[in-house]
Design a protein around this motif. Structure first.
Motif, short mmCIF file in Angstrom:
data_model
loop_
_atom_site.label_atom_id
_atom_site.label_comp_id
_atom_site.label_asym_id
_atom_site.label_seq_id
_atom_site.Cartn_x
_atom_site.Cartn_y
_atom_site.Cartn_z
N PRO A 1 -7.05 9.40 1.47
CA PRO A 1 -7.35 9.30 2.90
C PRO A 1 -7.51 7.88 3.40
CG PRO A 1 -8.61 11.08 1.91
CD PRO A 1 -7.95 10.36 0.78
N ALA A 2 -8.06 7.00 2.58
CA ALA A 2 -8.28 5.62 3.02
C ALA A 2 -6.96 4.92 3.33
CB ALA A 2 -9.06 4.84 1.96
N GLN A 3 -5.94 5.24 2.53
CA GLN A 3 -4.62 4.64 2.78
C GLN A 3 -4.08 5.10 4.13
OE1 GLN A 3 -2.86 6.26 -0.79
NE2 GLN A 3 -2.67 4.21 -1.70
N ARG A 4 -4.20 6.40 4.38
CA ARG A 4 -3.71 6.97 5.65
C ARG A 4 -4.48 6.39 6.83
NH1 ARG A 4 -4.81 11.64 8.85
NH2 ARG A 4 -2.91 12.51 9.79
N ASP A 5 -5.80 6.29 6.71
CA ASP A 5 -6.62 5.76 7.79
C ASP A 5 -6.24 4.32 8.11
OD1 ASP A 5 -7.94 8.15 7.92
OD2 ASP A 5 -9.70 7.48 6.79
N MET B 1 -2.94 4.29 10.03
CA MET B 1 -3.11 4.79 11.39
C MET B 1 -3.82 3.77 12.28
SD MET B 1 -3.97 8.84 10.74
CE MET B 1 -4.01 9.23 12.48
N ARG B 2 -4.84 3.10 11.71
CA ARG B 2 -5.55 2.07 12.49
C ARG B 2 -4.64 0.90 12.80
NH1 ARG B 2 -9.74 2.96 8.81
NH2 ARG B 2 -9.32 0.96 7.79
N GLU B 3 -3.82 0.51 11.83
CA GLU B 3 -2.92 -0.62 12.06
C GLU B 3 -1.87 -0.27 13.10
OE1 GLU B 3 -0.99 -4.17 12.09
OE2 GLU B 3 -2.96 -3.68 11.26
N GLU B 4 -1.32 0.94 13.06
CA GLU B 4 -0.33 1.34 14.05
C GLU B 4 -0.95 1.39 15.45
OE1 GLU B 4 3.26 4.21 13.75
OE2 GLU B 4 1.56 5.45 14.36
N LEU C 1 0.83 -1.21 0.00
CA LEU C 1 0.00 0.00 0.00
C LEU C 1 0.86 1.25 0.00
CD1 LEU C 1 -2.91 1.17 0.28
CD2 LEU C 1 -2.55 1.12 2.76
N VAL C 2 1.90 1.27 0.87
CA VAL C 2 2.77 2.44 0.95
C VAL C 2 3.55 2.61 -0.34
CG1 VAL C 2 4.75 3.43 2.14
CG2 VAL C 2 2.95 2.31 3.46
#
Length: 502
Positions: free
Chosen positions: A28-32, A35-38, A18-19
């Motif tokens: 935004p979906a990629q960032r979300d 962030m959720r995984e971290e 993904l990155v």
């Protein structure tokens, strides 16, 4: 553990893709997703919360935002100055009510608050006091005038001395001052670690004459358990050298007598308070001893654990790491259980240092080499990637004692505590208080506050608190069936706490 590693790898592969595939501007979906995984990897990040828990979690988050934006942020201040602010904190008041599980790192000589020692114990008959040349104190119970000993040449009956003093309250306050590290100006009073450790060890010596008097010891154990229970702690693992105790006439009791007393008091306390799970002892010796002395102590610990399997949890070496000998120095002594075919779990203090790269700094790895069950403090663990990986894979939890680390000058602002890294990675961890009486605390609430608000930051949430409490039972020395019983007991208390505060 292997399943969790495989799950982590399975999650990491699409995240890397993904990155790498983001190309231009990430959506935004990629960032979300990142962030959720971290967030899921931090302590408590995978804890599922009920609707009621989510409601309390939202309230805690709002309260934390308010405290973190205040002009005076308690975790950034020395605890002695921050304590009044913490006591007024809405978060702290919630933490006091919260069932915290077990206290797994408390030293025997600092279990009970000094106010009880001074206002209760020193008012008992036949209590003598001596002021040393360096203005410290010694106490001794005796049915006659004690002989000069140690650096004490003149013993006075405390009741007589107190009667001569015009202001007994001020006198008692001065005694309490000598039994704690508290001072209104800690930075000036303790300019470096050497000074604060000297006062720290002096306070232990001063309290010993009170605590090791046989009649006091029974009451002391009971009072210590009561102070923990009042703070909603349900189980204790006490580090103790099991000092020889004495009677009024000078009769000395051995360690077997002391362990029997601890056992009897614990049984009485749990009978009086069925919501308290119990207590065990981690036998401890000072790291200033010789190899031969530690060998004898290890052999004695093996025998005492055989005699008291439900009381003796294991063995540790205590004292300041920076000025003491490293664990590797005692390898012959610490290898004895394996050589004798005996079982003696270790619970080593390791990594309570900021001297990176020294022999002492290797205590973390050596503790793991000797199969330590938990790591006491582990302040230096974040600087040891291999030790961190090994401790995670082996399920060796860190006993985090934030107030102790700050007062003993390893860190000034708890937001900079290396445990913040461990918490962000979900490293096995429990919260404890180390030497509560010397720091002016009781129970675990103050240390939970500093870990939750200061070290955990805004990311730490109710799931974090829940996992830390459950960890204290999971990583205790209790056998499996008692862990199950403890977890069930804690869950009932937790459910009641959520119902009352959501």
């Amino acid at each position: 553990m292997e399943v969790s590693i495989c799950r982590a790898v399975a999650t990491l592969v699409p995240l890397l893709w993904l990155v790498g595939a983001a190309g231009g501007m990430p959506v935004p979906a990629q960032r979300d997703l990142l962030m959720r995984e971290e967030a899921s990897r931090q302590t408590g990040g995978r804890v599922a919360l009920t609707v009621a828990e989510q409601k309390l979690a939202a309230r805690l988050h709002r309260l934390k935002e308010q405290e973190m934006s205040a002009a005076r942020f308690p975790p950034a201040m020395h605890f002695f100055k921050a304590k009044p602010l913490i006591q007024r904190s809405s978060i702290f008041k919630l933490l006091q009510k919260m069932p915290k599980g077990a206290a797994l790192h408390i030293h025997g000589s600092s279990l009970v608050g000094v106010e009880w020692l001074v206002r209760n114990v020193t008012y008992r008959p036949h209590c003598y006091i001596c002021f040393t040349w360096d203005n410290s104190v010694r106490f001794l119970f005796s049915d006659r005038q004690p002989f000069p000993r140690w650096d004490c040449f003149y013993w006075q009956l405390l009741a007589t001395l107190r009667a001569k003093v015009g202001d007994p309250t001020s006198f008692d306050n001065s005694l309490m001052q000598r039994l704690t590290l508290f001072t209104e100006d800690p930075d000036a009073e303790y300019p470096d670690q050497d000074v604060v450790w000297e006062k720290f060890e002096e306070a232990f010596i001063a309290a010993a004459g009170l605590i090791t008097h046989a009649p006091v010891l029974r009451d002391y154990f009971y009072q210590g358990l009561e102070e923990l229970r009042q703070d909603n702690v349900m189980y204790l693992e006490l580090r103790s050298g099991i000092s020889k105790t004495y009677e009024l006439d000078g009769t000395i009791h051995d360690k077997v007598w002391t362990l029997k007393t601890f056992q009897e008091v614990t049984k009485k306390f749990t009978a009086d308070h069925p919501d308290f799970l119990g207590a065990r002892v981690i036998l401890s010796v000072h790291r200033a001893l010789s190899v031969s002395e530690v060998k004898a102590a290890v052999q004695e610990a093996i025998q005492l654990q055989k005699s008291f399997p439900d009381v003796v949890a294991g063995f540790d070496m205590v004292g300041r790491e920076d000025s003491g000998r490293p664990l590797w120095y005692f390898r012959e002594a610490l290898s004895l259980p394996a050589q004798l075919g005996a079982t003696l779990p270790y619970f080593f203090h390791a990594g309570e240092t900021d001297e990176e790269g020294t022999d002492v700094d290797q205590n973390i790895l050596d503790a793991l080499l000797f199969n330590t069950t938990r790591i006491g403090h582990g302040y230096a663990l974040a600087h040891h990637p291999l030790a961190k990986e090994l401790s995670r894979k082996k399920g060796v939890a860190v006993e985090l004692c934030p107030i102790s680390n700050q007062v003993l000058k390893l860190v000034s602002d708890l937001r900079n505590h290396p445990a913040a890294v461990l918490m962000s990675e979900g490293h096995p961890m429990v919260i404890s208080s180390d030497d509560p009486s010397l720091f002016g605390t009781t129970g675990l609430s103050y240390d939970f506050y500093q870990a939750f608000v200061g070290i955990g930051g805004l990311k730490a949430n109710l799931g974090t608190l829940k996992e830390l409490a459950v960890n204290s039972i999971r990583y205790s020395s209790l056998p499996a069936h008692l862990k199950d019983a403890g977890r069930a007991m804690w869950q009932n208390q937790w459910d009641a706490f959520i119902a009352d505060n959501s």
